[in-house]
Scaffold this active site. Structure first.
Site, PDB file in Angstrom:
ATOM      1  CG  ASP A 168     -35.527 -49.014  -6.249  1.00 20.75           C
ATOM      2  OD1 ASP A 168     -35.622 -49.721  -5.481  1.00 20.75           O
ATOM      3  OD2 ASP A 168     -34.416 -48.691  -6.956  1.00 20.75           O
TER       4      ASP A 168
HETATM    5  C1  BGC Z   1     -32.577 -49.453  -3.934  1.00 23.23           C
HETATM    6  C2  BGC Z   1     -32.807 -50.882  -4.600  1.00 23.23           C
HETATM    7  C3  BGC Z   1     -33.023 -51.741  -3.277  1.00 23.23           C
HETATM    8  C4  BGC Z   1     -34.160 -51.165  -2.279  1.00 23.23           C
HETATM    9  C5  BGC Z   1     -34.616 -51.693  -1.178  1.00 23.23           C
HETATM   10  C6  BGC Z   1     -33.564 -48.903  -3.117  1.00 23.23           C
HETATM   11  O1  BGC Z   1     -32.869 -47.610  -2.515  1.00 23.23           O
HETATM   12  O2  BGC Z   1     -32.390 -48.693  -5.146  1.00 23.23           O
HETATM   13  O3  BGC Z   1     -31.563 -51.374  -5.117  1.00 23.23           O
HETATM   14  O4  BGC Z   1     -33.461 -52.992  -3.614  1.00 23.23           O
HETATM   15  O5  BGC Z   1     -33.562 -50.029  -2.073  1.00 23.23           O
HETATM   16  O6  BGC Z   1     -33.711 -51.511   0.043  1.00 23.23           O
END
Ligand code: BGC
Length: 817
Positions: A313
């Protein structure tokens, strides 16, 4: 073209790739309208990816992708590999100096991408959020075109359809937008378990139950990927809260992990082979999930047979912004664990990886394997074949899909004296509540979508030919506009993680409401809730209704009931709220969820009876928050700044807890009303066959007056000799097609031997115990219509697995006995 490539190669070799590839050169390789030269050999046509005038092994499309990727790995320099293992940064993520060098790829507003290696003909892939539809920038500088995407219903809404075919169709529509806007991988679906109703991202997730989560997610992945674009199934695993999400250490038993928090992912992997998986932020038993080899290699790949790649993530593995700035993460441990790509990618990570490669701090074998998996992803992505995306997805067609999906995800919670469907013509409807005028299509954060419009409740009712009260509209409209401006101003500078606030209710006098009760036919009160990434919800004024909302319900229902008229409440919410204290004051309650951009139209379809509600709850609505099994262990300790959280409830999450410990909910898991009734009959159970399968069939008949669909739920009660077990667990479900009055459907289910098994820690195995099994078919987890038994003579060890998730502290899971 050749000279550009050579020039870029020079930059790459001199290790300056992060800042070294100029926009023009990078774009040159990425731009789909520019086709690389083609070679014709023995009548076959090949793309000369690196433009060197000859066919290299990896360019030979007759060879398996794995072989081609392996050949490419051999040709990459250490610098190129180190670079390839991180993403290109997160453009537009304000206030984070380390990402200053981030590259805005070909799709503005996307969440990130990988590095191109132009000298080898490797293009950059683009990844973008998210679960309710593609999230990109709708407006671009110096461009008169718009790039709006469809806001589809949120996860809780889609799951509430219990209709995998429908969800697959939604996925197909979403994936079409992904492909036609030039994105390669959609960062979706998200299927973390609703461990606690306050989790701020529950709206993105599907259910408190892993079977529902896994089946819905698999359908979504299959739909999206049918377009030839990828998905990133997230967040793997046990990302069940937003409070301190980057650093929270969760103590979870191996059994709870395997039976609850991993099960949905296991189903998704096995039934849809997602191209990528996103590891989560949290730690499990002392180690970041992104650095857990047992999770990412032993279980995901070796046990489940996953073939795709894993990305972190965004900033996963960094404990917070201070460590992001200081560059202190555990990149090497992540790569060693099987986490192939570090997102969004920081120079500090690349430097650490390169240093480790040079010093032997990481093995060549691991690096090459990680690189190869990313290459395989790139090679199957649309950009690899220079797909000419149109920037014109079928937004009209997709609006129709989201409208129907949202209606099917709505759950009719209460319908006293059959007040709904509302079929009266001529009268006026009084619409109360700020949310009636400011409908919430979806949550905030990365799960948000930049849609062109949202149909409000008022618009939906008007479109359906219903008349709404003008005076109320004139009072509410300016009030809502003012409060909304204040709310937006409050989160203006906080970027994607700004948390939404509830708008206050307009204080309407009892006198005015009495006048409305006299002059209109029906009252609708819409209650709204919004939440998003970066924060959990609160009990006061969020899970529980706020005083101004209670006052509104009291005033409207008193006045309307006095006048002999009815009150309908619409819940335009993303997650569970308290309903027990007020539900008896009103006549009907329709849970519309956050239904996407066509929301008002979808609600009107249900209210008018154009669509017969068939949604069912995929989570429990408890009587009070304190009844939640994890209430005393959420979001962790110390209370003011949680560092750790113990999943002391073990496997008893949601209905597994309420039904086993006999705690009566306000609305139970699986519940939802229809405008018709169904009769169940002729249950037949064929005991286990030679391949370990048990078949169950039942007849379901529509015995009401209107057409409708029914969700048939199969719960299994298993003998609990060696370990504690829930009184029953959902093991399968099916949904009928639209049955006309009097029509019957034959529904059949197959239970595998693993469906009978529980994870027995002392045996490190999934075991189906000898004894009596009860199959219960119902219209909810409590309302069982038919049941029967079968038995197993001997204990069956269905699957033996390696030990995982060694505890880092001593605690015991909740037990009934
Ligand atoms: C989130 C993810 C997301 C990623 C990209 C993160 O803060 O937890 O779900 O895909 O950001 O935007």
């Amino acid at each position: 073209m050749h000279s550009h490539i050579k020039k870029t190669a020079f930059f790459v070799l001199s290790g300056l790739v992060f800042v070294g590839i100029s926009w023009k050169e990078k774009n040159y390789m990425d731009r789909p309208e520019k086709n690389p030269p083609v070679l014709t050999i023995n009548g076959f046509t090949f793309t000369d990816l690196n433009g060197n005038g000859r066919l290299d092994t990896y360019e030979d499309t007759r060879l398996p992708v794995g072989q081609r990727a392996a050949n490419l790995v051999e040709q990459m320099t250490d610098e190129e590999k180190a670079n390839f293992l991180i993403g290109t940064g997160m453009p537009g993520f304000d206030g984070l100096t380390p990402v200053v060098g981030a590259i805005e790829g070909r799709v503005p507003g996307a969440a990130g991408g990988t590095y191109a290696i132009p000298r080898l003909g490797i293009p950059a892939i683009i990844v973008a959020d998210g679960p309710a539809g593609l999230r990109i920038k709708p407006i671009r500088p110096n461009d008169s075109k718009t790039y709006y995407c469809t806001a589809f219903p949120v996860g809780t809404s889609l799951a509430s359809t219990w209709n995998t075919e429908l969800v697959q169709a939604v996925g197909k529509a979403m994936g079409n937008e992904v492909k036609e806007y030039g994105v390669d991988v959609l960062l979706a679906p998200a299927l973390n378990i609703h461990r606690n109703p306050l989790c701020g991202r529950n709206f993105e997730y599907y259910s408190e139950d892993p079977l529902v989560s896994g089946k819905i997610a698999a359908a979504m992945v299959n739909g999206i990927q049918s377009n030839g674009v990828g998905t990133s199934v997230k967040h793997f695993a046990a990302n069940n809260q937003e409070t301190n999400r980057l650093s929270i250490n969760e103590h979870v038993s191996e059994r709870a992990m395997r039976e609850l928090y991993l099960k949905g992912f296991e189903i998704t992997v096995k039934e849809s082979q997602p191209w990528t998986i996103m590891s989560s932020y949290n730690l499990i038993n002392g180690t970041y999930t992104s650095a857990r080899k047992d999770l990412l290699t032993d279980i995901l790949r070796n046990e489940w047979g996953y073939k795709g790649m894993v990305m972190t993530d965004w900033f996963g593995g960094f404990a917070g912004f201070t460590s992001i700035k200081a560059g202190t993460s555990n990149s090497i441990a992540q790569l060693n664990a099987g986490n192939d790509l570090l997102m969004p990618g920081l120079p500090s990570q690349r430097d650490a990886i390169l240093a480790a490669i040079k010093s032997g701090g990481i093995s060549k074998e691991v690096v090459d394997l990680n690189v190869k998996r990313i290459l395989e992803l790139v090679m199957r992505s649309p950009v690899m074949t220079n797909y000419k995306y149109s920037d014109k997805p079928d937004l009209k067609g997709n609006a129709e899909i989201t409208r129907n999906a949202a209606a099917e995800g709505m759950v009719l919670l209460q319908n006293k004296t059959n007040v709904l469907p509302y079929t009266k013509t001529g009268g006026t409807i009084a619409t109360f509540g700020v949310t009636s005028y400011d409908f919430i299509s979806g949550g905030t954060g990365s799960g948000d979508v930049n849609e062109a419009y949202t149909i409000s409740l008022i618009e939906g009712l008007t479109n359906a030919g219903l008349k709404t009260d003008e005076e109320l509209k004139n009072l509410y409209t300016p009030f809502v506009a003012k409060e909304k401006a204040v709310e937006l101003e409050g989160r203006k500078n906080k970027g994607i993680l700004a948390l939404p606030q509830r708008l206050p209710e307009l204080d309407l006098s009892e006198k005015l409401i009495a006048q409305k009760a006299a002059g209109t036919e029906l009252a609708i009160i819409t209650l709204g809730r919004n939440s998003g990434e970066g924060g959990d919800r609160k009990v006061e004024n969020d899970f529980n209704l706020a005083a101004d909302e209670i006052q509104l319900i009291d005033r409207v229902s008193t006045a309307y009931h006095k006048a002999g008229k009815k009150v309908v409440v619409i819940l335009n919410i993303g997650g569970v709220i308290e309903t027990a204290s007020w539900k008896n004051k009103v006549d009907a309650i329709l849970l519309s969820w956050q239904p996407g951009q066509e929301g008002g139209n979808s609600v009107a379809d249900i209210l008018t009876g154009k669509v017969n509600p068939s949604g069912k709850l995929t989570m429990t609505f408890p009587v009070k928050y304190e009844d939640t099994p994890s209430a005393s262990n959420f979001p962790g300790t110390p209370a003011d700044d949680p560092k750790e959280v113990t999943y002391a409830e073990g496997i008893y999450v949601g209905y597994r807890y309420y039904n086993t410990f006999k705690v009566k909910p306000s609305f139970e898991f699986g519940y939802g009303l229809s405008y018709t009734n169904f009769q169940y009959s002729d249950i037949k159970i064929n005991g286990m066959d030679a391949s370990g399968n048990t078949n169950v069939t039942v007849k379901v008949k529509n015995i009401g007056k209107v057409s409708g669909k029914e969700v048939v739920q199969l719960y299994l009660s298993a003998p609990a000799k060696s370990i504690d077990k829930p009184v029953s667990e959902l093991k399968s479900f099916g949904k009928t097609t639209l049955l006309a009055p009097g029509e019957t459907a034959d529904i059949s289910f197959t239970l595998s031997s693993k469906d009978l098994a529980s994870f027995v820690p002392v045996q490190q195995a999934w075991v189906a115990e000898a004894g009596k099994y009860t199959v219960s078919l119902g219209t909810s987890s409590i309302n069982i219509k038919q049941s029967g038994n079968f038995s197993l003579d001997k204990n069956m060890v269905v699957e033996k697995v390696q030990a995982a998730f060694a505890p880092d502290t001593k605690f015991t899971d909740l037990k009934l006995r």
